[in-house]
Scaffold this motif. Structure first.
Motif, PDB file in Angstrom:
ATOM      1  N   TYR A   1       0.828  -1.214   0.000  1.00 53.12           N
ATOM      2  CA  TYR A   1       0.000   0.000   0.000  1.00 53.12           C
ATOM      3  C   TYR A   1       0.860   1.262   0.000  1.00 53.12           C
ATOM      4  N   ARG A   2       0.513   2.185  -0.887  1.00 52.64           N
ATOM      5  CA  ARG A   2       1.166   3.504  -0.900  1.00 52.64           C
ATOM      6  C   ARG A   2       0.085   4.573  -0.803  1.00 52.64           C
ATOM      7  N   PRO A   3       0.367   5.687  -0.130  1.00 53.07           N
ATOM      8  CA  PRO A   3      -0.601   6.786  -0.105  1.00 53.07           C
ATOM      9  C   PRO A   3      -1.034   7.146  -1.534  1.00 53.07           C
ATOM     10  N   GLY A   4      -2.301   7.425  -1.707  1.00 54.89           N
ATOM     11  CA  GLY A   4      -2.814   7.727  -3.041  1.00 54.89           C
ATOM     12  C   GLY A   4      -3.377   6.497  -3.743  1.00 54.89           C
ATOM     13  N   ASP A   5      -3.143   5.298  -3.159  1.00 51.84           N
ATOM     14  CA  ASP A   5      -3.681   4.076  -3.768  1.00 51.84           C
ATOM     15  C   ASP A   5      -5.197   4.012  -3.632  1.00 51.84           C
ATOM     16  N   LEU A   6      -5.796   3.269  -4.567  1.00 48.93           N
ATOM     17  CA  LEU A   6      -7.237   3.060  -4.525  1.00 48.93           C
ATOM     18  C   LEU A   6      -7.550   1.859  -3.637  1.00 48.93           C
ATOM     19  N   VAL A   7      -8.469   2.020  -2.709  1.00 59.11           N
ATOM     20  CA  VAL A   7      -8.888   0.909  -1.856  1.00 59.11           C
ATOM     21  C   VAL A   7     -10.389   0.702  -2.062  1.00 59.11           C
ATOM     22  N   VAL A   8     -10.748  -0.518  -2.439  1.00 59.53           N
ATOM     23  CA  VAL A   8     -12.154  -0.806  -2.730  1.00 59.53           C
ATOM     24  C   VAL A   8     -12.888  -1.213  -1.453  1.00 59.53           C
ATOM     25  N   LEU A   9     -14.062  -0.634  -1.240  1.00 63.00           N
ATOM     26  CA  LEU A   9     -14.940  -1.045  -0.137  1.00 63.00           C
ATOM     27  C   LEU A   9     -16.102  -1.805  -0.756  1.00 63.00           C
TER      28      LEU A   9
END
Lengths: 86, 530
Positions: free
Chosen positions: B84-92
């Motif tokens: 994980y890097r800041p700015g990554d997309l995380v799906v909920l």
């Protein structure tokens, strides 16, 4: 299967494309068969075919759990009408 | 891709038992959410609460402190994750729940981008979105059982496992115009589009909404709209950012359960799509019901017939009824009709909300005089950044920042707007945007050689779909089989109510399927029935 159950099953088979394994004891809610749009059609169908009018309180999850529970409500309503007429 | 399954192991966090932390300032409606740099900071400030309830899920109560702690644990997990890097997309991919709230703010606090997806999404759409977003992590709930596609591994996280450190603080780096979330919706060509919203978009629209809707800290909103869509997302943001309570109860399938939930939880507001309000009226669910705590109801996500809106307003008075209008590309909201104007401007979507400009233009982009139909354009800080991976990020916006809503409208002399159609084939059903092509392609995919056209029609207070089929010579398809396949693969709102078989298509002058003729035929059938 009594006549009311058969009618209701026939309507839902027509309208919802139920799997062959679906029967009068299958859960209409957990299976996702009954959504708000189909529910309203079902209520109108019951009015048209059986002459039974559902009020707001009747349109409750407990009455629509399975075809059996729903048919029981319809039959009970028809029964009490007949008794009143007699 | 990894699936993170989250859960609350101590489910009953009674609102009174949360440790009292500093009574720092809580963002109220007057404190200007619009001036905060990003959503994570706004949440962090609003949730320094004194143990008040953030969410009530049937009989469980989650305090703002519990949600804050849980969000912190999601943040910590992401920041310690090697991929994980800041700015990554995380799906909920979750239903409305305390877990959703924790994940939503946890991702933003970790400088991530939230991509919420409806749990009941079709499999191929889900795969396409995952391929397009390549999220390192998909967050779901431990108690949900939806299949999670191409997950490489599953990780479980107890959201209350670690207490919130006393010195915990959000040192988020994301600023105003950074991407905060992507909302997938149907595009005007039938291809799903990801609407990119910045922190500024979300905060500006929330601020505007708080200026015209009376949302206050002691509100208890019955939250029946899915948070993964624009309308529901606006409810989540406005309520959690002022420290109000949301209540999850009742089933939209059964109107009586909604009324019971309003009563049982002493809810102060209900926001929903037109279909629910027509059901409440049709079944007389609001007759003889006293709702002394109710302050207002609001409708958006489609048109509610003007006479029904008036009936509803009378039924719930002295509580107020708000007719509203918006779209995902504008974060959520663009217009509202002040309740006292409902009778004077029947059928109107109202006027622009604070911070938004609306105008009706002709094809040459010139503003048209009152009464004349044209394209409805909108401008404001809530207009999206663009579409995800669209090549031309600002395709939907003209150079001076005007968003083409795709709707046709007129404006009256008093400045109230009225919708009068769409320029594309997009359909609104139960608040969902659906393009006929999505279903037509689905049918063609499952029944090769079959031609399909999907046409909307109005029945019993809601928009429904009719599927027309023309089969090739050697094809034999039956109605039951099509219904079974639709039932199995499509979310309920996309399932056609009627199926009709035609020998050949009616064609228009351009030699294309005459959708207008099919629509007219459906209307005549409807009139015959009613």
């Amino acid at each position: 299967m009594n006549r009311t159950e058969a009618e209701l099953l026939g309507f839902l088979q027509d309208r919802a494309g139920l799997d062959a394994s679906f029967d009068t004891g299958s859960d209409l809610l957990a299976s996702g068969v009954l959504d708000s749009m189909l529910l309203i059609e079902l209520v109108l169908y019951i009015d048209r075919v059986f002459g039974v009018v559902f009020t707001s309180d009747d349109v409750a999850p407990a009455n629509f759990r399975t075809i059996e529970t729903l048919a029981a409500v319809v039959d009970q309503r028809l029964d009490s009408c007949q008794r009143r007429v007699a | 891709m990894e699936t993170l399954r989250i859960r609350f192991d101590q489910p009953t966090i009674a609102s009174g038992t949360a440790p009292s932390i500093s009574k720092a300032s809580v963002l109220g409606r007057d404190m200007g959410i619009g001036s905060v740099r990003n959503v994570a900071l706004a949440f962090w400030r609003s949730s320094t609460a004194d143990g008040r309830a953030s969410l009530i899920d049937e009989d469980l109560c989650f305090s703002t402190f519990a949600v804050r702690t849980a969000a912190w644990n999601v943040r910590r997990y992401l920041l310690s994750h090697s991929n994980y890097r800041p700015g990554d997309l995380v799906v909920l991919r979750m239903k409305n729940s305390a877990e959703y709230l924790a994940a939503f703010y946890g991702v933003l606090m970790a400088d991530g981008v939230v991509v919420p997806i409806a749990p009941q999404i079709e499999e191929d759409r889900w795969r396409r979105i995952c391929q397009s977003c390549r999220p390192p992590v998909v967050i779901t709930r431990s108690r949900d059982t939806e299949t999670m596609g191409p997950s490489l591994r599953f990780v479980d996280l107890d959201l209350m496992a670690d207490p919130l450190p006393p010195d915990a603080d959000v040192d988020t780096q994301r600023s105003d115009h950074d991407l905060a979330m992507i909302l997938f919706t149907s595009g005007s060509t039938g291809v799903p589009k990801g609407v990119m919203l910045s922190h500024r978009n979300l905060l500006a629209n929330s601020q505007s909404i708080l200026e015209y809707l009376p949302i206050v800290r002691d509100d208890r909103a019955l939250a029946v709209l899915p948070w993964c869509h624009a309308f529901g997302n606006s409810i989540l943001l406005t309520h959690s950012l002022v420290g109000a309570t949301m209540v999850l109860a009742g089933s939209v399938t059964f109107p009586v359960t909604i009324v019971q939930a309003l009563k049982a939880h002493r809810a102060t507001s209900l926001s929903a799509v037109p279909e629910l309000f027509s059901m409440l009226l049709r079944f007389d669910s609001l007759n003889d019901v006293r709702l002394p705590d109710l302050r207002y109801m609001s409708v958006a996500g489609g048109a509610l017939a003007p006479e029904l809106a008036c009936q509803l307003a009378e039924r719930i008075a002295p509580a107020r009824f708000y007719v509203m209008y918006g779209q995902t590309e504008a974060t959520a909201r663009l217009a509202y009709l002040p309740p006292e104007q409902l009778h004077r401007h029947p059928g109107s979507i109202g006027r622009a909300i604070p911070g938004v400009q609306l105008r009706v233009v002709d094809d040459a982009n010139r503003e048209v005089p009152p009464g004349q139909a044209g394209r409805l354009m909108a401008r404001g800080e809530n207009v999206m950044l663009g579409y995800w991976k669209d090549g031309i990020p600002s395709a939907a916006r003209s150079q001076d920042g005007w968003l083409d809503t795709g709707d046709l409208a007129t404006v009256d002399a008093d400045g109230y707007f009225y919708l009068c159609g769409r320029r594309s084939l997009l359909i609104k059903i139960q608040g969902h945007r659906v393009h006929p092509l999505e279903i037509e392609e689905f049918v063609r995919g499952h029944f090769p050689g079959v031609q399909a056209a999907v046409i909307p029609y109005e029945s019993i207070g809601s928009t429904r779909l009719a599927l027309f089929i023309v089969t090739g010579q050697r094809q034999s398809v039956d109605d039951g089989e099509i219904r079974r396949v639709c039932r199995h693969w499509l979310p309920p709102y996309k399932i056609p109510t009627q199926i009709h078989f035609l020998d050949h298509w009616p064609l228009n002058d351009a030699g294309k399927i005459d959708r207008v003729a099919l629509s007219r035929w459906l209307d005549s059938q409807q009139r015959r029935v009613s």
